[in-house]
Design a protein around this motif. Structure first.
Motif: not given
Length: 217
Positions: A24-25, A29, A50-52, A58, A86
């Motif tokens: 779960d980001l 994102v 990717l980053s939250s 990630h 998202t």
């Protein structure tokens, strides 16, 4: 299978072939890509970052089947990129959205782009690169030394991973600054219209309409 490393930019989780199921980001994102070049029709997608916005990144390394990988069979990543709930936050989304659409076969929506935001409200300068924006608006310095390295290598170096992570780790904070400026200058609605058009702009580029541009005289 993930490999975790700790870099000056923050913790980086390197995933082979796809994102892990159930990751779960969050509702927004940050996303970036690395490819073998800058032509989405010719150059293969190698890495998706990717980053939250939590200080961790990630990285999904996509390896061709001819080299022992899964190619672009990344259902978890594709589901996230096409998830209408998202928001995908990019810098220079026009290229990334087109590249991801070409590779994964899904439409990337909804999107935001910090470069477009910068060009709409920072009209006092022609410096809209991520490095310049982070320095001016956040006081953050990032290195672009690995920008032109070989992203198609089967083994990515720690330096490559740290560089790739740095392109997404600060996008949430940068967007907050730019969104406030868009609101202040009354251009948030105009920016949103641009973002809504980006998936179509990416498709036009893939069809060769980058040059001549349909919107040019």
């Amino acid at each position: 299978m993930a490999k975790t490393m700790f870099t000056p930019a923050g913790p980086v989780h390197l995933h082979l072939h796809d994102l892990p199921a159930g990751l779960d980001l969050g509702p927004v994102v940050a996303v970036d890509t690395e490819a073998m070049g800058l032509d989405a029709r010719r150059d293969r997608l190698c890495l998706v970052q990717l980053s939250s916005g939590d200080g961790a990144a990630h990285l999904v390394q996509l390896i061709p089947e001819s080299l022992g990988g899964h190619g672009y069979k990344a259902p978890n990543l594709a589901a996230l990129m096409s998830d209408p709930a998202t928001v995908k936050l990019f810098h220079f989304a026009r290229f990334d959205v087109g590249l991801l659409h070409h590779a994964l076969g899904v439409e990337i929506r909804p999107v935001r782009c910090t470069k477009i935001a910068s060009k709409l409200i920072r009209t006092y300068t022609d410096r809209h690169g991520l490095k310049d924006l982070l320095r001016e608006l956040l006081g953050v310095e990032i290195s672009k030394q690995q920008q032109t390295s070989d992203w198609g290598a089967l083994e990515l170096t720690p330096e490559q991973c740290a560089y790739a992570a740095s392109d997404v780790l600060h996008l949430h904070a940068l967007w907050a600054k730019l969104e406030a400026l868009l609101k202040r200058e009354g251009r948030l609605e105009l920016a949103q219209a641009c973002y809504d058009f980006l998936p179509t702009r990416g498709k036009l580029d893939l069809l060769g309409y980058e040059e001549p541009d349909l919107f040019h005289h």
